[in-house]
Design a protein around this motif. Structure first.
Motif, short mmCIF file in Angstrom:
data_model
loop_
_atom_site.label_atom_id
_atom_site.label_comp_id
_atom_site.label_asym_id
_atom_site.label_seq_id
_atom_site.Cartn_x
_atom_site.Cartn_y
_atom_site.Cartn_z
N MET A 297 54.94 26.20 89.94
CA MET A 297 54.07 26.81 90.96
C MET A 297 52.74 26.03 91.08
O MET A 297 52.12 26.07 90.26
CB MET A 297 54.08 28.19 90.73
N THR B 148 58.61 37.94 87.46
CA THR B 148 59.30 36.56 87.51
C THR B 148 58.94 35.53 86.30
O THR B 148 57.86 35.84 85.64
CB THR B 148 58.75 35.95 88.82
N GLU C 90 57.92 32.82 85.79
CA GLU C 90 57.04 31.72 85.96
C GLU C 90 55.57 32.49 86.19
O GLU C 90 54.68 31.77 86.31
CB GLU C 90 57.34 30.87 86.98
N SER D 289 52.04 34.03 85.44
CA SER D 289 50.96 33.32 84.48
C SER D 289 49.57 34.17 84.71
O SER D 289 49.21 34.64 85.96
CB SER D 289 50.69 32.05 84.68
N TYR E 78 52.66 35.32 94.77
CA TYR E 78 53.86 36.17 94.47
C TYR E 78 54.21 37.14 95.78
O TYR E 78 53.14 37.63 96.27
CB TYR E 78 53.70 37.00 93.19
#
Length: 186
Positions: free
Chosen positions: A1, A66, A68, A70, A97
């Protein structure tokens, strides 16, 4: 991402100071959660805030579901009333997101004594303006269906696109679901 720029660390609006929350504010922020716990949070959402909710936000963030996700894309903000110089609420955002060009608000909580005075709308105006500057195309949020007051607030604030209804499939007294809402910034 792709890494996104985050909301400004500090901002001043007409009545508020909005800035990145610090651990020194943890007790005050958790107290705002406890006031909501003593109210109808459990009835509306199915659970109360944990005793360590704010500390968990600092350590891990309140990240989207999700793989990924962070903490680098997460921010927790304190809301101060200029006139009194005290914390009246907080909000958090996740940058990117459910899509990279979406700014997601995980929570916006104003202490009960300061509700219905336009402060939450002032926060939304700040997030909308800043999100546009950062080239986000939309802001999204999830609102529990039993929380009619919040549903009215968010729809009046321009969150007029329904993304879906999520949660329990069958309605009963102990079931919970929320609706994903979106506000366009373009």
């Amino acid at each position: 991402m792709e890494k996104r720029r985050l909301l400004k660390r500090e901002e001043e609006t007409k009545n508020l100071y909005i800035r990145n929350a610090t651990r020194k504010e943890s007790e005050d922020l958790q107290e705002i959660c406890e006031v909501w716990n003593k109210g109808d949070k459990e009835y509306l959402e199915g659970s109360k805030f944990p005793n360590n909710y704010i500390e968990k936000c600092f350590k891990e963030g309140d990240l989207p579901p999700t793989p990924e996700a962070s903490i680098e894309q997460y921010t927790l903000k304190s809301i101060y009333l200029k006139e009194e110089g005290k914390i009246i609420g907080f909000f958090d955002t996740y940058h990117g997101y459910p899509t990279e060009d979406t700014l997601f608000i995980g929570i916006l909580l104003i202490a009960p004594d300061y509700q219905r005075k336009g402060y939450a709308q002032e926060v939304i105006d700040f997030i909308s303006k800043e999100g546009g500057v950062l080239n986000y195309r939309r802001i999204s949020i999830g609102v529990y269906l039993k929380n009619w007051k919040a549903l009215r607030f968010w729809t009046n604030a321009g969150f007029d696109k329904v993304l879906g209804v999520y949660g329990d499939k069958e309605y009963n007294e102990n079931s919970f679901a929320f609706v994903g809402l979106e506000k366009s910034l373009v």
